[in-house]
Design an enzyme around this catalytic site. Structure first.
Site, PDB file in Angstrom:
ATOM      1  N   ALA A  92      68.038 116.670  94.923  1.00 19.08           N
ATOM      2  CA  ALA A  92      68.013 115.209  95.007  1.00 19.08           C
ATOM      3  C   ALA A  92      67.069 114.592  93.981  1.00 19.08           C
ATOM      4  CB  ALA A  92      67.601 114.801  96.416  1.00 19.08           C
ATOM      5  N   LYS A  93      66.180 115.402  93.433  1.00 25.34           N
ATOM      6  CA  LYS A  93      65.203 114.961  92.419  1.00 25.34           C
ATOM      7  C   LYS A  93      64.529 113.655  92.828  1.00 25.34           C
ATOM      8  CE  LYS A  93      67.403 117.649  88.795  1.00 25.34           C
ATOM      9  NZ  LYS A  93      68.660 118.079  89.436  1.00 25.34           N
ATOM     10  N   ARG A  94      63.924 113.674  94.028  1.00 24.71           N
ATOM     11  CA  ARG A  94      63.265 112.487  94.566  1.00 24.71           C
ATOM     12  C   ARG A  94      61.797 112.428  94.150  1.00 24.71           C
ATOM     13  NH1 ARG A  94      68.235 111.525  95.655  1.00 24.71           N
ATOM     14  NH2 ARG A  94      68.778 110.383  97.515  1.00 24.71           N
TER      15      ARG A  94
END
Ligand SMILES: O=C(O)c1cc(=O)[nH]c(=O)n1[C@@H]1O[C@H](COP(=O)(O)O)[C@@H](O)[C@H]1O
Length: 272
Positions: A92-94
């Site tokens: 999700a590369k949050r």
């Protein structure tokens, strides 16, 4: 899942393969489009045919978010379907200010019970720490990525002549341990992987970029492996789109098996 269990699964399956579920309605076999949930139908077949060769699955959240509420439903069904002994990664590369990161963590660790999530380090400690507060869950922090743009910032020299990715590695090791923090290191980085390994000797690396992006599995193993393997090597398109016909599951199985066989060889050779 803890590090010991993950390594145990790697030894049992003689594999450190992560399969990326980057499921795209424009690429899956056309006959599936008449199913009620084509994305889940596709993922289910891929999981059925590859689970004995994979130690992790990594759905890339963008492919599900892009479909709206139905995409989130397909994602949840997929997550529920993955066998419980296989490590799951929400790609999700949050990462955001602390109180927002905490809610991202709740979304992926409590609502959706993923084992891990990919996180961007750019906003620093208070953006990453909330993810590290969940027991038995992992942060996979972007360190040296596989794409062309990784050269824009990640390799720039900082104080003392150290590249930025090295600062990320050094600083973030004060935030988490090798039991809840991994790093993303692109397979396309060749010998640079050895440099990353020397900065993080004990941590697991998630290594995307073999297959469609052309990274070498042998180089990754040679430069990146440690005594508990320390690697989850991802391939998405190279496996899941091996065929666009009715045999897509069987062809995916063949590709996964090919990688597993090669991995077994490298485990024997470099994992010590
Ligand atoms: O975090 C990632 O997984 C990731 C980091 C990176 O540096 N490079 C990279 O390709 N990825 C992801 O890994 C997958 C690679 O897919 P394939 O190139 O099709 O194997 C995609 O889901 C990418 O978003």
């Amino acid at each position: 899942m803890d590090k010991k269990t993950l390594f145990g699964n790697i030894q049992k399956k003689e594999s450190f393969l992560c399969i990326g579920l980057d499921t795209d309605l424009g690429k899956i076999p056309q006959h599936l489009l008449k199913e009620e949930d084509p994305v889940f139908a596709f993922n289910k077949e891929i999981i059925d045919k590859t689970a004995d060769f994979a130690v992790a699955y990594k759905p890339n959240i963008a492919f599900y978010e892009a479909l709206g509420p139905k995409g989130w439903e397909s994602l949840q069904k997929t997550l529920d379907y993955i066998p419980k002994d296989i490590f799951t990664i929400a790609d999700a590369k949050r990462g955001d200010i602390g109180n927002t990161s905490k809610l991202y963590a709740k979304a992926f660790f409590e609502q959706m019970e993923f084992d891990s999530i990919t996180v961007a380090p750019y906003m620093g400690k208070d953006s990453v720490s909330p993810f590290l507060e969940f027991e038995d869950k992992w942060v996979i922090l972007l360190a040296l990525t596989s794409n062309e743009g990784s050269k824009d910032f990640q390799v720039l020299e900082t104080e003392g002549g150290k590249p930025l990715f090295q600062q990320v590695l050094e600083k973030s090791q004060q935030w988490g341990t090798d039991n809840n923090l991994m790093y993303v290191v692109g397979a396309t980085r060749g010998e640079k992987i050895a440099e990353v390994r020397s900065n993080a000797p004990e941590h697991f690396f998630l290594v995307p970029g073999v297959g469609a992006q052309g990274g070498s599995l042998e180089e990754v193993a040679k430069y990146g492996m440690n005594k508990s393997c320390g690697l989850l090597v991802n391939s998405s398109r190279g496996i899941i789109y091996a065929s666009d016909g009715k045999d897509f599951g069987d062809q995916a199985r063949l590709e996964a098996k090919k990688l597993q066989k090669e991995m077994a060889k490298y485990l024997e050779r470099y994992c010590r």
